[in-house]
Design a protein around this motif. Structure first.
Motif, PDB file in Angstrom:
ATOM      1  N   GLU A 155      -4.137 -34.862  13.289  1.00  0.00           N
ATOM      2  CA  GLU A 155      -2.988 -35.386  14.259  1.00  0.00           C
ATOM      3  C   GLU A 155      -2.631 -36.514  14.874  1.00  0.00           C
ATOM      4  N   THR A 156      -3.709 -37.807  14.745  1.00  0.00           N
ATOM      5  CA  THR A 156      -2.344 -38.804  15.376  1.00  0.00           C
ATOM      6  C   THR A 156      -2.291 -39.459  13.731  1.00  0.00           C
ATOM      7  N   PHE A 157      -1.900 -39.594  12.948  1.00  0.00           N
ATOM      8  CA  PHE A 157      -1.772 -39.942  12.263  1.00  0.00           C
ATOM      9  C   PHE A 157       0.274 -40.361  11.701  1.00  0.00           C
ATOM     10  N   THR A 158       0.528 -40.707  11.945  1.00  0.00           N
ATOM     11  CA  THR A 158       1.731 -41.375  11.734  1.00  0.00           C
ATOM     12  C   THR A 158       2.148 -40.939   9.996  1.00  0.00           C
ATOM     13  N   GLY A 159       3.735 -40.927  10.297  1.00  0.00           N
ATOM     14  CA  GLY A 159       3.710 -40.933   8.938  1.00  0.00           C
ATOM     15  C   GLY A 159       3.958 -42.397   7.815  1.00  0.00           C
ATOM     16  N   ASP A 160       3.452 -43.682   8.684  1.00  0.00           N
ATOM     17  CA  ASP A 160       3.514 -44.651   8.242  1.00  0.00           C
ATOM     18  C   ASP A 160       2.302 -44.480   7.136  1.00  0.00           C
ATOM     19  N   PHE A 161       1.162 -43.734   8.776  1.00  0.00           N
ATOM     20  CA  PHE A 161       0.058 -44.463   7.856  1.00  0.00           C
ATOM     21  C   PHE A 161      -0.788 -43.574   6.905  1.00  0.00           C
ATOM     22  N   LEU A 162       0.133 -41.853   6.960  1.00  0.00           N
ATOM     23  CA  LEU A 162      -0.111 -41.424   5.721  1.00  0.00           C
ATOM     24  C   LEU A 162       0.212 -41.753   4.567  1.00  0.00           C
ATOM     25  N   LEU A 163       1.727 -41.928   4.140  1.00  0.00           N
ATOM     26  CA  LEU A 163       1.766 -42.773   2.956  1.00  0.00           C
ATOM     27  C   LEU A 163       0.704 -44.298   2.780  1.00  0.00           C
ATOM     28  N   ILE A 164       0.864 -45.053   3.862  1.00  0.00           N
ATOM     29  CA  ILE A 164      -0.104 -45.998   3.093  1.00  0.00           C
ATOM     30  C   ILE A 164      -1.465 -45.948   2.448  1.00  0.00           C
ATOM     31  N   GLY A 185      -1.037 -35.787  -2.653  1.00  0.00           N
ATOM     32  CA  GLY A 185       0.647 -36.116  -2.241  1.00  0.00           C
ATOM     33  C   GLY A 185       0.389 -34.332  -1.962  1.00  0.00           C
ATOM     34  N   LEU A 186       0.423 -33.246  -3.144  1.00  0.00           N
ATOM     35  CA  LEU A 186       0.177 -32.058  -2.060  1.00  0.00           C
ATOM     36  C   LEU A 186      -0.422 -31.476  -1.663  1.00  0.00           C
ATOM     37  N   SER A 187      -1.923 -31.958  -1.119  1.00  0.00           N
ATOM     38  CA  SER A 187      -2.743 -32.088  -0.528  1.00  0.00           C
ATOM     39  C   SER A 187      -2.401 -32.211   1.468  1.00  0.00           C
ATOM     40  N   ALA A 221       0.685 -30.434   2.271  1.00  0.00           N
ATOM     41  CA  ALA A 221       0.096 -28.817   2.413  1.00  0.00           C
ATOM     42  C   ALA A 221      -0.352 -28.773   4.352  1.00  0.00           C
ATOM     43  N   GLU A 222      -1.462 -29.758   4.116  1.00  0.00           N
ATOM     44  CA  GLU A 222      -2.060 -30.473   5.459  1.00  0.00           C
ATOM     45  C   GLU A 222      -0.328 -30.769   6.865  1.00  0.00           C
ATOM     46  N   GLN A 223       0.498 -31.585   6.057  1.00  0.00           N
ATOM     47  CA  GLN A 223       1.291 -31.524   6.994  1.00  0.00           C
ATOM     48  C   GLN A 223       2.288 -30.506   7.771  1.00  0.00           C
ATOM     49  N   ALA A 224       1.756 -29.288   6.883  1.00  0.00           N
ATOM     50  CA  ALA A 224       2.885 -28.068   7.136  1.00  0.00           C
ATOM     51  C   ALA A 224       2.303 -27.567   7.995  1.00  0.00           C
ATOM     52  N   GLY A 225       0.518 -27.413   8.203  1.00  0.00           N
ATOM     53  CA  GLY A 225      -0.409 -26.568   8.991  1.00  0.00           C
ATOM     54  C   GLY A 225      -0.650 -25.972   7.903  1.00  0.00           C
ATOM     55  N   PRO A 273      -4.316 -26.180   5.603  1.00  0.00           N
ATOM     56  CA  PRO A 273      -4.669 -27.305   5.052  1.00  0.00           C
ATOM     57  C   PRO A 273      -5.812 -27.158   3.389  1.00  0.00           C
ATOM     58  N   PHE A 274      -5.474 -25.761   4.077  1.00  0.00           N
ATOM     59  CA  PHE A 274      -6.626 -24.689   3.294  1.00  0.00           C
ATOM     60  C   PHE A 274      -5.671 -24.687   1.689  1.00  0.00           C
ATOM     61  N   ILE A 275      -4.833 -24.729   1.959  1.00  0.00           N
ATOM     62  CA  ILE A 275      -2.860 -24.823   0.680  1.00  0.00           C
ATOM     63  C   ILE A 275      -3.946 -25.800  -0.411  1.00  0.00           C
ATOM     64  N   GLY A 276      -3.609 -27.076   0.731  1.00  0.00           N
ATOM     65  CA  GLY A 276      -3.797 -28.450  -0.013  1.00  0.00           C
ATOM     66  C   GLY A 276      -4.855 -28.229  -0.594  1.00  0.00           C
ATOM     67  N   ILE A 277      -6.419 -27.839   0.365  1.00  0.00           N
ATOM     68  CA  ILE A 277      -7.809 -28.338  -0.504  1.00  0.00           C
ATOM     69  C   ILE A 277      -7.899 -27.514  -2.252  1.00  0.00           C
ATOM     70  N   ILE A 278      -7.811 -26.286  -1.885  1.00  0.00           N
ATOM     71  CA  ILE A 278      -7.400 -24.973  -3.273  1.00  0.00           C
ATOM     72  C   ILE A 278      -6.547 -26.645  -4.614  1.00  0.00           C
ATOM     73  N   THR A 279      -5.155 -26.427  -3.678  1.00  0.00           N
ATOM     74  CA  THR A 279      -4.689 -27.077  -5.289  1.00  0.00           C
ATOM     75  C   THR A 279      -5.310 -28.568  -5.274  1.00  0.00           C
TER      76      THR A 279
END
Length: 262
Positions: free
Chosen positions: A78-87, A149-151, A154-158, A160-166
């Motif tokens: 939750e502390t990660f910013t959009g720029d950090f996630l992109l990097i 990317g998809l993971s 999904a995590e940012q959309a709340g 995370p389980f869907i992201g892991i499965i994908t």
């Protein structure tokens, strides 16, 4: 010998048989031939890679910034910013791509072990050269981009389980992509498509074999965690034997056919 593309076309229309017990037994026999040497290489090069990675991070960001970043409180998603996630995503993809030919080298080691041929340190760097390097890196880039990317989305959309499965589903469907490149001489796109087609013909058997191989590779954690480096090669042996059982290592590519006709 059957052409690789002809074999894949045959699988597409007729499917194939795969015996769980036979594949597992062959994978284990192959693993015994490479376990010590492959495990030693994994241990040494992982240690060197971590040192190199930290060295680069310190040189770029400095000791203070790096120490602040790795504090537990700063590693919460939750502390990660959009720029950090992109990097972060870009770094994961870059590192994975650069290491993919190294990992493919263990398949070459498994092949040498299966054929009773000698293998050396240079064997695991076999695919850092054309035409394999470009295709391996591009295939890894494509798979990792979609998976990570998809993971992340999904995590940012709340979810995370869907992201892991994908992410796991993509990894599963593309499991034999690299063997199709290094042994079948397919390009990256052909290898990814063919892997998905082949896996979907026997998904339950292959999934069971991968799960068992993964669990077996984790048994090394019992030996002070260092043992994981010596059990992890079982996954590479399973990947190799799966490809051999389905396509056949002796199958020839179109390139090999052209060479033999010259």
């Amino acid at each position: 010998m059957k052409n690789v593309k002809d074999r894949i076309a045959e699988i597409t229309t007729k499917g194939y048989e795969l015996d769980f017990g036979t594949v597992f037994e062959n994978a284990f026999e192959n693993y015994k031939k490479i376990a010590v040497y492959a495990g030693s290489m994994l241990l040494i090069f992982t240690f060197l890679f971590i040192i190199l990675l930290f060295g680069i991070a310190i040189a770029v960001f400095g000791v203070g910034a790096l120490s602040e970043f790795i504090k537990p409180g700063n590693l919460k998603p939750e502390t990660f910013t959009g720029d950090f996630l992109l990097i972060y995503t870009a770094c994961v993809i870059l590192i994975t791509c650069l290491l993919s030919p190294f990992q493919a080298g263990f398949l070459k080691m498994a092949d040498c072990g299966q054929k009773g041929e000698e293998f050396h340190v240079s064997t695991i760097f076999e695919y850092y050269k054309p035409p394999y390097f470009i295709n391996i890196v591009f295939a890894t880039f494509t798979i990792t981009l979609f998976s990570t990317g998809l993971s992340t989305l999904a995590e940012q959309a709340g979810m995370p389980f869907i992201g892991i499965i994908t992410s796991l589903a993509i990894t599963f469907l593309t499991f034999i992509t690299i063997p199709l490149i290094v042994f079948g001489n397919l390009n990256a796109t052909e290898a990814i498509k063919s892997s998905i087609t082949i896996i979907l013909k026997q998904p339950l058997v292959i999934l069971g074999l991968i799960i068992v191989a993964f669990i077996a590779s984790l048994t090394g954690l019992i030996a002070f965690c260092i043992g994981i480096f010596f059990t992890m090669p079982f996954l590479y042996s399973m990947e190799y034997v799966l490809y051999d059982s389905i396509i056949g290592i002796d199958s020839v590519s179109e390139i090999d056919e052209l060479g033999s006709n010259v």
